[in-house]
Design an enzyme around this catalytic site. Structure first.
Site, PDB file in Angstrom:
ATOM      1  N   LEU A  43       0.824  -1.206   0.000  1.00 21.08           N
ATOM      2  CA  LEU A  43       0.000   0.000   0.000  1.00 21.08           C
ATOM      3  C   LEU A  43       0.855   1.252   0.000  1.00 21.08           C
ATOM      4  CD1 LEU A  43      -2.978  -0.627   2.412  1.00 21.08           C
ATOM      5  CD2 LEU A  43      -2.953  -0.554  -0.068  1.00 21.08           C
ATOM      6  N   ALA A  44       1.837   1.305   0.893  1.00 15.62           N
ATOM      7  CA  ALA A  44       2.625   2.532   1.011  1.00 15.62           C
ATOM      8  C   ALA A  44       3.531   2.704  -0.199  1.00 15.62           C
ATOM      9  CB  ALA A  44       3.437   2.499   2.301  1.00 15.62           C
ATOM     10  N   GLY A  45       4.301   1.676  -0.527  1.00 15.13           N
ATOM     11  CA  GLY A  45       5.252   1.788  -1.626  1.00 15.13           C
ATOM     12  C   GLY A  45       4.569   1.939  -2.967  1.00 15.13           C
ATOM     13  N   SER A 284     -10.226 -11.751  11.020  1.00 18.56           N
ATOM     14  CA  SER A 284     -10.380 -10.301  11.180  1.00 18.56           C
ATOM     15  C   SER A 284     -10.987  -9.920  12.522  1.00 18.56           C
ATOM     16  CB  SER A 284     -11.264  -9.752  10.077  1.00 18.56           C
ATOM     17  OG  SER A 284     -11.637  -8.439  10.412  1.00 18.56           O
ATOM     18  N   ARG A 330      -6.464  -4.399  20.773  1.00 15.87           N
ATOM     19  CA  ARG A 330      -5.799  -5.668  20.530  1.00 15.87           C
ATOM     20  C   ARG A 330      -4.893  -6.118  21.671  1.00 15.87           C
ATOM     21  NH1 ARG A 330      -4.428  -4.777  14.114  1.00 15.87           N
ATOM     22  NH2 ARG A 330      -6.582  -5.112  13.474  1.00 15.87           N
ATOM     23  N   LEU A 441      -3.952   0.115   7.082  1.00 19.86           N
ATOM     24  CA  LEU A 441      -4.255   0.455   5.697  1.00 19.86           C
ATOM     25  C   LEU A 441      -4.280   1.964   5.556  1.00 19.86           C
ATOM     26  CD1 LEU A 441      -7.108  -2.116   4.960  1.00 19.86           C
ATOM     27  CD2 LEU A 441      -4.683  -2.302   4.454  1.00 19.86           C
TER      28      LEU A 441
END
Lengths: 637, 249, 256
Positions: A43-45, A284, A330, A441
């Site tokens: 996602l970032a790259g 999830s 979490r 994300l």
């Protein structure tokens, strides 16, 4: 080593706008002259490569996968947060910011996190425009659901495949740029090292995984978006090839590594079934919207779950944290599960699992609603365990999932090495000591789509850096180092495979540097890691040679770096003598077993400087000054 | 359980491959298929033999990296499942399992079970996108999309690009992949402006990559780990047909 | 003209469109054949009617020939191309949805084409069983005007040439007799029955394929059309082959 956060001054709400107003952009005609190397195409790259290419920079992107569509961002299931406030339930940029800071147990930078919350809305707009099929209501508007650590519904999702859909959105933008030649894509090339000249990143050395060839690439700037290091633990929810090599090599070249001990343990994973286990599969967190977590009240209750009557079940999250209940963050949920299992109330043959029960939700909403919401997750569960979760409660156990720590970066996302930028999970900046669900994300895309296109100007605005030829001695030296590393690995000719040694490392890490840590254990672990590292370098066995696709060599090369990096995690965990977020030191807990943070002494980022293998790295502190939020006890009761 | 594995071994694209036999004596039924392969490879390394090269990554059925043909079926016999999510409890003690690479002209073999699927990337580069620069998007809710359309687009979008469709197709055709990728965007209002061009460009690229044409065998659908429907192929045919009558788009 | 072959999807359209033309003709043919059960008069009249279409018949024939040629050329081209796209075969093969009919289209197609050649030589050109083909039927039209019955038997038509009867007595090709005599040969019937089974098999995949290729598919429609297609192929085959079967078993044509 000087660590300047470079967060702009002024009111929190205006920092990012002020920054954008003040920056000195590169003349569009000159952008062609700048070459940017992007390592990693998740996602970032991927987002960075696509958006920088759209701006007109020359971009070359690298991935060790066969295609930029495979990065592990793809496995994120639940969703992505944004402060859109479409459900009208009182969400705002401030609230998202505050939830994220609080969720991170007040160990992240205010300025960075606020910016993240601010651009979150643009991400949803951008992804939708790119064709990401987010879930929708019958009226045609986007649908939201709630997630751990928040009291508002701000999570956008695409079935249980949000990460996949967002990554494919990025991939399609990137594909367009590759198609028109604006991005040169290097598939199946793994970064072996970063090349620095006079403290500046000038390029990278990569290994072609199909031919074994080592090659050099020059870049005016190098962007690392190489993900997290969860696989140090061997068993994690990460993909098999996720590794720390790129980040660790940058660290060895002088980049500071921040907060490596902040490793998130995800509460809802499918428990391990045996020695052969190669990875753990996450279920999830969104399942906790409708699933209720429980264990039997009695120790050693071996009855089948359906045979245990309601009043003999302990819905411990609902009991201990009534306001957040099953949606507690979490770290808290993970530790509560561990506690229940340590008390002997764990289920499964191993005693290392708790129930996640949907029977109430199925009775209330009907099976078809549950199927609609989580169908693919239920299928996946059944496929892996052979148990039908519509009629039996799922069994879950925590597993290493995400790493909040990473290379240290300033507000520009630049590391302390000039010209070396770090994005996404690979940096440390936004999640503090614990990351909230659906925020990874958000961060990856924020960094790639909406932050780096601006902040790269902080470096390029000073003018084009002097180009360094790949014949330069630093390139040659780095190439030779990489070749030497491979030939050294191949020459050991011992008895153990890289996987065997990696599994051993994982056991040490999970036992002593896992969900709960203490001084004695950490000290012991450092010795054990060092010993294992010696074992690795004296007893490793490889076969074949390095002139063709040979995954055993790839694996060995990655494990070699884990063997060194593991020590850094333990060192940092030992140094941070407090409990905060995912980092839980048994010495610092309340009578009820809750984490006890120590803001007076530990409200800082621990940025480590490499001093040699086996040498204690030097810690540099970046103090975290909270101007806008009140540091509170993180209570979800 | 005990297994006999017949695995295709091939050194590189141009060499001649062959089936080699291996025996495994201790396979646990809770293992995934790839964990079984791990055990085989660990054995081989210990013996000093070259391990079987196969591709894999996430091992949770979403990245699309893994893929091999198990007893004639891409990803194995279990419906709607990637090979990494196939578990050994689906096999019996004493089974003989034949494992081969994905075979299609568009997927040259790299080594053993690993094939080059970069053709799929090039198909995407030809038209699998919406040409809209980052930063220029309108508010996400400004464009309402009916739930049915969004759901259908999502069905198409769930393709993981693993290549099983082309491997399963007796024609080595990639139509299911191409149609899923094109349909996702062609269904959504955002994708309308480039619909005709996209259908044409993606099909053309597929043809030039050496994939075959669709003979409506539907074997792709049967092998798709994400159950992508061949109805999308029909939709792509339709979009393509309409595109041929539209000039200059 | 054959540039379209460079485009796989266009080639498929050609297959679908030419295929449906042939399919419609075949369907009409099958229904027309059933007139043999009504009797000699009906069948021979129908045949004479078709013969009498003149230019229209030739237009139909040309359309069919072009459709057929395109169908054959395209299919062979596609088959070779598609085989090239999967040069290496699997050691183990296993099919789930690719049924035998879809996998054998080219072979059933080639066999049907061969059969068609035989059929044309047999019943259209008449070179296979010329003795059966060269059958003329003398029949009367408006026979009441000269005081004869409808199907009055004229023993020696030559004698009536130039007489008043010339206006009510005609000659036509005795298709009925040709068919009956032809199919009484069990080898010929067997060949036709085999041909029709192949044809039905071919059609059972072809019809649904037409809809799929032209983009008519949907979650409800597709399963329906696939079942319908199977039935269509089966019924077409049955309608065709009941003729030779009935003749072979002596249900019709006993008076010939």
């Amino acid at each position: 080593m000087k660590l300047e956060s470079k967060v702009p001054s002024g009111p929190l709400e205006q920092k990012w706008s002020k920054y954008k107003n003040d920056l000195k952009p590169v003349n569009p005609a000159n952008k062609r002259k700048f070459k940017i190397l992007v390592v990693g195409t998740g996602l970032a790259g991927g987002a960075a490569a696509a958006s920088l290419a759209e701006l007109g920079y020359r971009v070359e992107a690298f991935t060790y996968h066969d295609s930029p569509r495979r990065a592990h961002s793809i496995a994120a299931q639940g969703g992505i947060n944004a402060a859109k406030n479409y459900p009208n339930d009182g969400d705002s940029v401030w609230r998202l910011f505050h939830d994220t800071i609080k969720g991170g147990d007040f160990r992240s930078r205010e300025g960075n996190v606020y910016r993240l919350a601010e651009v979150s809305n643009n991400i949803i707009d951008q992804a939708t425009a790119a064709g990401v099929p987010f879930a929708r209501e019958y009226g045609g508007v986007l649908s939201n659901r709630s997630f751990g650590g928040a009291l508002v519904s701000r999570t956008f999702y695409a079935r249980g495949q949000t990460g996949q859909q967002l990554l494919l959105g990025v991939y399609s933008s990137l594909s367009r740029q590759i198609g028109i030649g604006a991005v040169i894509m290097h598939n199946r090339k793994e970064m072996m090292d970063v090349v620095t000249v006079e403290g500046r990143a000038v390029g990278i050395v990569v290994r072609d995984l199909q031919t074994g060839k080592i090659e050099s690439h020059y870049g005016d700037a190098v962007i690392l978006a190489t993900g997290g290091y969860g696989n140090t633990y061997f068993l994690s929810t990460n993909a098999q090839h996720c590794n720390v090599t790129a980040a660790y090599r940058a660290y060895k070249k002088g980049a500071a590594f921040a907060n490596p001990c902040f490793t998130q343990i995800h509460p809802t994973c499918i428990p391990a079934s045996g020695e052969h286990q190669s990875k753990l599969t996450l279920m999830s967190e969104s399942l906790r919207n409708d699933g209720r977590i429980w264990v039997p009240k009695a120790v050693g209750d071996k009855r089948k779950p359906v045979q245990i009557p309601e009043d003999e079940r302990d819905y411990y999250l609902e009991r201990m944290y009534p306001s957040f209940g099953n949606l507690s963050p979490r770290d808290i949920s993970s530790r509560a599960a561990k506690r229940a299992c340590d008390e002997g109330r764990g289920v499964n043959a191993t005693g290392q699992a708790v129930y996640l029960d949907f029977s109430d939700a199925i009775n209330r909403l009907g099976q078809n609603v549950i199927e609609d919401r989580y169908g693919n997750l239920f299928e996946m569960y059944e496929r892996i365990t052979g148990v039908d979760p519509y009629h039996n409660p799922m069994m879950i156990y925590p597993a290493v999932h995400y790493t909040m720590g990473g290379l240290w970066v300033d507000y520009n996302l630049m590391s302390n090495i000039e010209g070396l930028f770090v994005l996404g999970e690979a940096n440390f900046s936004d999640h503090g000591a614990n990351r909230l669900g659906a925020s990874a994300l958000m961060q990856g895309l924020a960094d790639g789509y909406f932050v780096i296109p601006y902040t790269i100007n902080s470096y390029f605005g000073k003018g084009k850096p002097a180009e360094v030829n790949t014949n330069h001695e630093e390139f040659v030296k780095t190439e030779n180092d990489a070749k030497e590393k491979i030939s050294k690995l191949m020459s050991i000719n011992g008895k153990q495979t890289p996987m065997q040694l990696h599994r051993k490392l994982g056991k040490i890490m999970w036992e002593h540097v896992g969900m709960a840590r203490n001084k004695a254990g950490l000290e012991k672990s450092i010795g054990m890691i060092q010993e294992l590292r010696n074992e690795f370098w004296s007893d490793l066995k490889l076969v074949g040679n390095d002139s063709y696709m040979n995954p055993v060599i790839e694996k060995a090369s990655r494990v070699a770096d884990f063997m060194e990096f593991a020590e850094l995690i333990a060192t940092d965990a030992l140094e941070r003598d407090e409990s905060c977020g995912a980092h839980f030191r048994e010495e610092h807990q309340t009578a009820e077993g809750e984490a006890e943070r120590n803001d007076a002494d530990y409200s800082y980022v621990a940025a480590w400087e490499f001093k040699g293998v086996g040498e204690k790295p030097e810690m540099h502190k970046e103090d975290l000054n909270y101007e806008f939020v009140q540091l509170g006890v993180r209570s979800y009761k | 359980m005990k297994l006999q594995l017949n695995i295709w071994r091939q050194e590189n694209k141009d060499s001649k491959g062959a089936i080699k036999n291996y025996k495994l004596n201790e396979v646990d039924e809770d293992m995934s298929f790839l964990e079984m392969m791990d055990i085989l490879n660990e054995d081989l390394i210990h013996k000093g033999e070259e391990p079987v090269v196969f591709e894999h990554d996430c091992r949770e059925g979403i990245c699309g990296t893994c893929g091999m043909v198990v007893d004639g079926r891409p990803h194995g016999k279990e419906h709607g499942t990637t090979v990494c999510q196939l578990h050994m409890r689906k096999f019996n003690d004493g089974d003989k399992i034949t494992i081969e690479p994905f075979r299609a002209k568009g997927f040259p073999i790299i080594r053993d079970l690993a094939v080059d699927r970069s053709a799929y990337d090039r198909i995407m580069q030809a038209g699998g996108f919406i040409s809209q620069n980052i930063g220029s998007a309108q508010d996400a809710n400004a464009l309402p999309i009916s739930k049915n359309v969004a759901d259908l687009a999502m069905d198409a979008a769930s393709c993981i690009g693993c290549g099983a469709c082309a491997a399963a197709c007796p024609n080595g055709s990639a139509m299911l992949f191409v149609s899923a990728k094109a349909s996702q965007l062609n269904l959504l209002p955002q994708g309308q402006p480039e619909k005709a061009a996209r259908a044409r460009a993606m099909v053309r690229q597929m043809e030039s990559e050496g994939f075959g044409g669709c003979s409506n065998y539907y074997e792709c659908e049967a092998s798709c780990p994400k159950n992508v429907s061949v109805n999308f192929i029909a939709k792509l045919n339709r979009d393509y047909l309409c595109a041929t009558f539209k000039e200059g788009t | 003209m054959f540039k379209y072959l460079n485009h796989l999807v266009v080639s498929k359209f050609v297959m679908a469109v030419t295929g449906i033309i042939i399919l419609l003709f075949v369907t009409g043919h099958a229904i027309g054949n059933l007139q043999i059960f009504i009797g000699k008069e009906a069948l021979n009249a129908y045949a004479a009617f078709l013969q009498g279409l003149g230019e229209i018949l030739w237009i139909i024939r040309i359309v069919l020939i072009i459709a057929l040629l395109l169908h054959i050329i395209t299919s062979i081209y596609l088959k070779l191309y598609n085989n090239g796209a999967r040069p290496d075969k699997y050691v183990v093969t296993s099919y789930v949805k690719a049924k035998l009919n879809s996998r054998t289209m080219i072979w059933t197609g080639i066999m049907i084409a061969a059969f068609l050649g035989y059929h044309i030589l047999h019943f259209t050109v008449g070179s296979i069983q010329p003795e059966n083909y060269n059958q003329e039927e003398i029949y009367t039209k408006n026979a009441y005007s000269v005081g004869m019955g409808m199907n009055a038997h004229i023993a020696n038509p030559e004698e009536h040439r130039g007489s008043v009867l010339n206006k009510v007595v005609y000659e036509r090709h005795d298709v009925y007799k040709m068919v009956i005599l032809g199919f009484r040969n069990p080898y010929v019937s067997g060949l036709y029955i085999l041909g029709m089974i192949l044809l039905g098999f071919h059609l059972s995949h072809a019809l649904q394929s037409f809809f799929q290729t032209l983009g008519m598919a949907g979650p409800r429609f597709s399963p329906f059309i696939r079942t319908f297609s199977n039935w269509y192929g089966t019924i077409t085959a049955i309608v065709f082959l009941i003729v030779p079967l009935a003749i072979l078993l002596g249900f019709i044509g006993g008076n010939v």
